[in-house]
Design a protein around this motif. Structure first.
Motif, PDB file in Angstrom:
ATOM      1  N   ARG A 151       0.823  -1.214   0.000  1.00 24.28           N
ATOM      2  CA  ARG A 151       0.000   0.000   0.000  1.00 24.28           C
ATOM      3  C   ARG A 151       0.855   1.262   0.000  1.00 24.28           C
ATOM      4  O   ARG A 151       0.559   2.234  -0.706  1.00 24.28           O
ATOM      5  CB  ARG A 151      -0.912  -0.004   1.230  1.00 24.28           C
ATOM      6  CG  ARG A 151      -1.951   1.123   1.242  1.00 24.28           C
ATOM      7  CD  ARG A 151      -2.712   1.159   2.561  1.00 24.28           C
ATOM      8  NE  ARG A 151      -1.834   1.529   3.657  1.00 24.28           N
ATOM      9  CZ  ARG A 151      -1.520   2.783   3.964  1.00 24.28           C
ATOM     10  NH1 ARG A 151      -1.971   3.782   3.232  1.00 24.28           N
ATOM     11  NH2 ARG A 151      -0.729   3.042   4.981  1.00 24.28           N
TER      12      ARG A 151
ATOM     13  N   ASN B  86       0.777   4.035  -2.955  1.00 22.63           N
ATOM     14  CA  ASN B  86       0.465   5.439  -2.684  1.00 22.63           C
ATOM     15  C   ASN B  86       1.565   6.359  -3.222  1.00 22.63           C
ATOM     16  O   ASN B  86       1.292   7.410  -3.810  1.00 22.63           O
ATOM     17  CB  ASN B  86       0.307   5.660  -1.177  1.00 22.63           C
ATOM     18  CG  ASN B  86      -0.984   5.072  -0.636  1.00 22.63           C
ATOM     19  OD1 ASN B  86      -1.896   4.752  -1.396  1.00 22.63           O
ATOM     20  ND2 ASN B  86      -1.062   4.910   0.671  1.00 22.63           N
TER      21      ASN B  86
ATOM     22  N   LEU C  10      -6.056  11.183  -1.382  1.00 19.59           N
ATOM     23  CA  LEU C  10      -4.758  11.570  -1.945  1.00 19.59           C
ATOM     24  C   LEU C  10      -4.360  12.955  -1.471  1.00 19.59           C
ATOM     25  O   LEU C  10      -3.194  13.203  -1.159  1.00 19.59           O
ATOM     26  CB  LEU C  10      -4.819  11.523  -3.473  1.00 19.59           C
ATOM     27  CG  LEU C  10      -3.501  11.769  -4.208  1.00 19.59           C
ATOM     28  CD1 LEU C  10      -2.459  10.737  -3.779  1.00 19.59           C
ATOM     29  CD2 LEU C  10      -3.699  11.708  -5.709  1.00 19.59           C
TER      30      LEU C  10
ATOM     31  N   MET D 153      -2.930  12.600   1.925  1.00 22.41           N
ATOM     32  CA  MET D 153      -1.560  12.072   1.930  1.00 22.41           C
ATOM     33  C   MET D 153      -0.556  13.141   1.524  1.00 22.41           C
ATOM     34  O   MET D 153       0.540  13.237   2.078  1.00 22.41           O
ATOM     35  CB  MET D 153      -1.450  10.875   0.969  1.00 22.41           C
ATOM     36  CG  MET D 153      -2.072   9.605   1.500  1.00 22.41           C
ATOM     37  SD  MET D 153      -1.667   8.192   0.452  1.00 22.41           S
ATOM     38  CE  MET D 153      -2.619   8.547  -1.008  1.00 22.41           C
TER      39      MET D 153
END
Length: 528
Positions: A300, A304, A515, A518
């Motif tokens: 993951r 990402n 997103l 992040m």
């Protein structure tokens, strides 16, 4: 990002003060030697080898802890310091031979070879200083303290900007450009001292104490050495390709090397901001997940990072390729940098940024191997890519002295732009090989969800590209105008392109709330 902006300002001044002539070529080669090693060590081999080992010592459950980590760091420093001193001394003595290997053709221009050797001896101690900076940055990175290491290059660029201004003032109107080159060379060495002092202060402020001891080759130090050697090659294909390009560029028309290095600055902006930042940030976290056997979190995390990388590099590559003439004219043209220099540099930029996504993705894929202490696999992929790059360079421009045998191999005569294209193609090959091996071993795979995200990103890139393609000729009269004209025309391109891309990305689903979270996360959950 701040570092790259200051570096950009540095190269704008350098282009206007030195142009693309004898002194510019000599300084660029003198700076290439320690600066390429800086990228290899500070952003490559040392970090990917040292950080996982130090992190395991720090966070290990059996023999780990602060005491074990501190002992490992002291042992490494004791050996590393003396290795750097000896290596730097040998290199400075052998500098005429090193310059001859890279730029034998400089001997054909009176004074150019001698100036390059002289400047290289002044700049080379920077390698030892910045390598110690890389180690100190690694200590902090293992504790998720990334700011000091990221800020160190800013100091380099500030000192170099001061060197350019001082050198230009000492030279005066119509003076000898070698004065500016000398001031710059001294500034490189001085910048290393400033960076090391800053990182030493940051390490002490973090509560860490290092002790300089007599060299002691413990098993852990030997293991680190065995990891660094292949990692230097595997993590640094882009930098090694720069040496290859330097060798071929010095055989072309005077000023070719200076133009290639200046064009690379535009390419380094997104590479430095996105690729190196992501690669540096995910390595300690990836090492922890793998150490704990959490393969799902490791997958993951890399997925990402891959998504963030393409979200930022695909539009950057497209925008740089379309707007290259505008950027080179507005930012660099003026003083000793002519319109012809600007046009040629724009072509080089287009060729370089074709490989920008690959450059960045390699920074994300390599930690998948390094976090598992596998530094050999990236060596083989890097070697294949490097051989491919050399073959392309020989085919494109030829070589006067093939393998120093005196045999001339005729090329297609494409010139300096083809060297940049070869670098982009070799980086793309390296990226493909790395992913294929990770996928085959079950360490990382591109999921259908990730493919869908990238496809949506490409739709947004297409919308942005169409707008920029239309705007470029409309604003063409202003790129080479006065300062205000240059500023507002470039600002208009960037603002319009950025607005359209992110709006389109949001509408098609390439940019969602997760997103954004992040990208904007501050200190929080380590695995977020």
């Amino acid at each position: 990002m701040v570092s790259r902006i200051f570096g950009f300002v540095r190269d704008m001044l350098l282009a206007r003060v030195l142009g693309a002539g004898l002194a510019a070529d000599a300084f660029q080669l003198a700076f290439t030697l320690p600066n390429t090693f800086r990228r290899l060590f500070a952003e490559g081999a040392f970090s990917v080898a040292f950080v996982p080992m130090y992190s395991r010592a720090l966070h290990g459950t059996d023999e780990g802890g602060e005491e074990a980590a501190a002992k490992f760091a002291d042992d490494v420093l004791g050996v590393f310091l003396w290795v750097l001193l000896v290596f730097s001394a040998i290199a400075m003595i052998a500098m005429p031979g090193i310059v001859w290997l890279l730029a034998r053709e400089y001997q054909e221009v009176p004074g150019k070879f001698e100036l390059t050797v002289f400047l290289s001896r002044i700049t080379f101690p920077y390698l030892g200083l910045i390598s110690l900076v890389a180690m100190l940055s690694g200590l902090l990175n293992a504790r998720s303290r990334f700011a000091p290491g990221a800020a160190a290059p800013v100091l380099l660029n500030i000192v170099l900007i001061a060197g350019i201004l001082i050198g230009a003032e000492m030279r005066g109107p119509g003076g000898d450009d070698r004065i500016v080159a000398l001031a710059l060379a001294i500034s490189v060495a001085a910048a290393g001292v400033v960076q090391l002092a800053y990182l030493w202060w940051a390490v002490r402020r973090a509560g860490l104490k290092l002790h300089i001891r007599l060299p002691k080759f413990t098993p852990e130090v030997k293991k680190l050495g065995m990891l660094i050697l292949p990692a230097t090659f595997g993590a640094g294909i882009y930098q090694i390709s720069q040496f290859v390009d330097t060798f071929f560029a010095t055989s072309l028309a005077q000023g070719s090397l200076a133009l290639l290095k200046l064009a690379d600055r535009l390419n380094q902006m997104p590479l430095g901001i996105v690729g190196i930042a992501l690669g540096t940030a995910i390595l300690p976290m990836l090492s922890r997940h793998i150490q704990s056997g959490d393969a799902a979190e490791a997958q993951r995390l890399q997925a990402n990072a891959f998504e963030m990388a393409t979200l930022l590099t695909l539009p950057a590559a497209a925008a740089l390729a379309i707007c290259a003439p505008a950027f080179t004219t507005a930012f660099f043209q003026g003083g000793k940098f002519t319109a012809e220099n600007s046009a040629l540099m724009a072509n080089i930029v287009v060729a370089l940024v074709a490989g920008l996504p690959a450059y960045v993705i390699v920074k994300i894929l390599n930690p998948g191997f390094f976090s598992r202490s596998d530094t050999l696999t990236p060596v083989w992929t890097a070697l294949a890519s490097l051989i491919f790059n050399i073959g392309l360079n020989i085919s494109f421009v030829g070589v006067d002295n093939f393998l120093w045998t005196g045999i001339r191999v005729e090329g297609m005569g494409f010139g300096i732009t083809s060297l940049a294209a070869a670098t982009a193609m070799s980086a793309s090959l390296n990226c493909i090989l790395l992913y294929a091996i990770l996928h085959r071993r079950g360490w990382f795979h591109v999921t259908g969800k990730l493919i869908g995200k990238v496809a949506r990103q490409l739709v947004a890139v297409a919308a942005m590209s169409a707008l920029l393609w239309w705007m470029m000729p409309q604003l063409a009269p202003y790129y080479g105008g006065g300062v205000l004209d240059r500023i507002w025309s470039i600002a208009a391109l960037c603002a319009a392109g950025g607005a359209v891309f992110f709006a389109a990305a949001f509408l098609v689903g390439a940019l969602d709330k997760d997103l954004v979270a992040m990208l904007t996360r501050r200190r929080g959950k380590p695995a977020a």
